[in-house]
Design a protein around this motif. Structure first.
Motif, PDB file in Angstrom:
ATOM      1  N   ARG A  83      23.550-103.292 -26.503  1.00  0.00           N
ATOM      2  CA  ARG A  83      22.401-103.180 -27.397  1.00  0.00           C
ATOM      3  C   ARG A  83      22.839-102.811 -28.815  1.00  0.00           C
ATOM      4  O   ARG A  83      22.384-103.416 -29.799  1.00  0.00           O
ATOM      5  CB  ARG A  83      21.430-102.120 -26.857  1.00  0.00           C
ATOM      6  CG  ARG A  83      20.250-101.834 -27.766  1.00  0.00           C
ATOM      7  CD  ARG A  83      19.294-100.841 -27.119  1.00  0.00           C
ATOM      8  NE  ARG A  83      19.959 -99.586 -26.787  1.00  0.00           N
ATOM      9  CZ  ARG A  83      20.152 -98.600 -27.674  1.00  0.00           C
ATOM     10  NH1 ARG A  83      19.766 -98.758 -28.932  1.00  0.00           N
ATOM     11  NH2 ARG A  83      20.743 -97.487 -27.297  1.00  0.00           N
ATOM     12  N   LEU A  84      23.757-101.814 -28.922  1.00  0.00           N
ATOM     13  CA  LEU A  84      24.217-101.386 -30.242  1.00  0.00           C
ATOM     14  C   LEU A  84      24.978-102.500 -30.959  1.00  0.00           C
ATOM     15  O   LEU A  84      24.785-102.737 -32.159  1.00  0.00           O
ATOM     16  CB  LEU A  84      25.108-100.147 -30.094  1.00  0.00           C
ATOM     17  CG  LEU A  84      24.405 -98.852 -29.682  1.00  0.00           C
ATOM     18  CD1 LEU A  84      25.432 -97.775 -29.362  1.00  0.00           C
ATOM     19  CD2 LEU A  84      23.450 -98.383 -30.769  1.00  0.00           C
ATOM     20  N   THR A  96      15.981 -95.974 -29.367  1.00  0.00           N
ATOM     21  CA  THR A  96      16.067 -95.667 -27.948  1.00  0.00           C
ATOM     22  C   THR A  96      14.657 -95.489 -27.395  1.00  0.00           C
ATOM     23  O   THR A  96      13.939 -94.555 -27.774  1.00  0.00           O
ATOM     24  CB  THR A  96      16.877 -94.374 -27.709  1.00  0.00           C
ATOM     25  OG1 THR A  96      18.191 -94.557 -28.230  1.00  0.00           O
ATOM     26  CG2 THR A  96      16.965 -94.055 -26.227  1.00  0.00           C
ATOM     27  N   ASP A  97      14.247 -96.386 -26.523  1.00  0.00           N
ATOM     28  CA  ASP A  97      12.916 -96.323 -25.913  1.00  0.00           C
ATOM     29  C   ASP A  97      13.022 -96.487 -24.404  1.00  0.00           C
ATOM     30  O   ASP A  97      13.680 -97.411 -23.929  1.00  0.00           O
ATOM     31  CB  ASP A  97      12.017 -97.444 -26.463  1.00  0.00           C
ATOM     32  CG  ASP A  97      11.742 -97.276 -27.951  1.00  0.00           C
ATOM     33  OD1 ASP A  97      11.367 -96.154 -28.347  1.00  0.00           O
ATOM     34  OD2 ASP A  97      11.908 -98.261 -28.689  1.00  0.00           O
ATOM     35  N   PRO A  98      12.424 -95.610 -23.614  1.00  0.00           N
ATOM     36  CA  PRO A  98      11.758 -94.387 -24.087  1.00  0.00           C
ATOM     37  C   PRO A  98      12.782 -93.320 -24.451  1.00  0.00           C
ATOM     38  O   PRO A  98      13.925 -93.368 -23.997  1.00  0.00           O
ATOM     39  CB  PRO A  98      10.935 -93.970 -22.870  1.00  0.00           C
ATOM     40  CG  PRO A  98      11.722 -94.483 -21.709  1.00  0.00           C
ATOM     41  CD  PRO A  98      12.325 -95.783 -22.157  1.00  0.00           C
TER      42      PRO A  98
END
Length: 246
Positions: A83-84, A96-98
């Motif tokens: 993701r990063l 960042t979720d959640p």
């Protein structure tokens, strides 16, 4: 340990030699293994650490209870680094979720347990005695639960031992241990009446599987209790015998 997104792999801080997942240069330990760089894309250190942590965490040793992701550390690292990296390439902000849940009570600076003064059981009972026994029969897939009058688990961490045993009765009327507290289908819970009380209860839960071998079983609880002004002493409690059917 800090892992940069780019590095040259893992090396031992003692020997300077490369580490690898199956047998690191430090006798199989990964505490001295660090990332260094810049260099090739980040892979080696994460794989080394996560592989060893996963094997330990499956046994519910230290890493199983004290790392953030337990046996899924590698998957968590891969997911977040993907993701990063994707956000960095696209030039988009990362979120960042959640968001992680912060247990404020657990982080309280005033959450200090009192030392164990002594352990005792209610009048007419004894340490290791059954408080609430098992039922006579269960079907494979049911949850078995039993409660014991117990000692404080801080009297002994039962290192390389077990707080519980599930035993199966053999054809020659002997008992064979088939499960321990390191098995994922067993649970050990400890609670006490109040902070100042010397009475405590251990609850042992066994979540049987549909594939559980039919037969007669019993559950044992192992621990140490502390008499007043004496050193802790070992004890064992035994549930009633119960039958598991297919």
């Amino acid at each position: 340990m800090h892992l940069p997104t780019v590095h040259k792999g893992a090396k031992c801080i003692d020997t300077g030699l490369p580490c690898e997942a199956n047998s690191s240069t430090c006798g199989g330990w990964n505490e001295n293994c660090i990332a260094f760089g810049p260099g090739d894309p980040m892979v080696d250190s994460t794989c080394l650490i996560a592989t060893l942590q996963y094997e330990k965490a499956k046994k519910q040793r230290y890493e199983g209870g004290s790392t953030t992701y337990g046996p899924h550390t590698l998957s968590a690292y891969i997911s977040n680094f993907e993701r990063l990296a994707t956000d960095m390439v696209k030039g988009t902000p990362s979120s960042t979720d959640p968001k992680p849940v912060i247990n404020r009570k657990a982080l309280s600076t005033y959450n200090y347990p009192l030392p164990v003064i002594w352990d005792s059981a209610p009048r007419g009972s004894s340490i290791g005695g059954v408080s609430e026994d098992v039922k006579a029969q269960y079907t494979a897939g049911d949850v078995v639960e039993v409660k014991f009058h117990a000692g404080n688990p801080r009297n002994s961490l039962m290192t390389d031992q077990t707080f519980l045993s599930v035993e199966l009765q053999t054809a020659d009327d002997q008992w064979k241990e088939v499960l321990r507290d390191s098995d994922w289908n067993t649970e050990y819970h400890w609670d006490k009446d109040s902070t100042l009380s010397s009475h405590s209860i251990t609850t042992i839960v066994w979540r049987t599987l549909p594939s559980t071998t039919p037969g007669n079983y019993r559950i044992l609880h192992h621990g140490f209790y502390k008499p007043f002004e004496e050193n802790p002493k070992p004890y064992t409690g035994t549930s009633g015998t119960f039958k598991v059917t297919a």
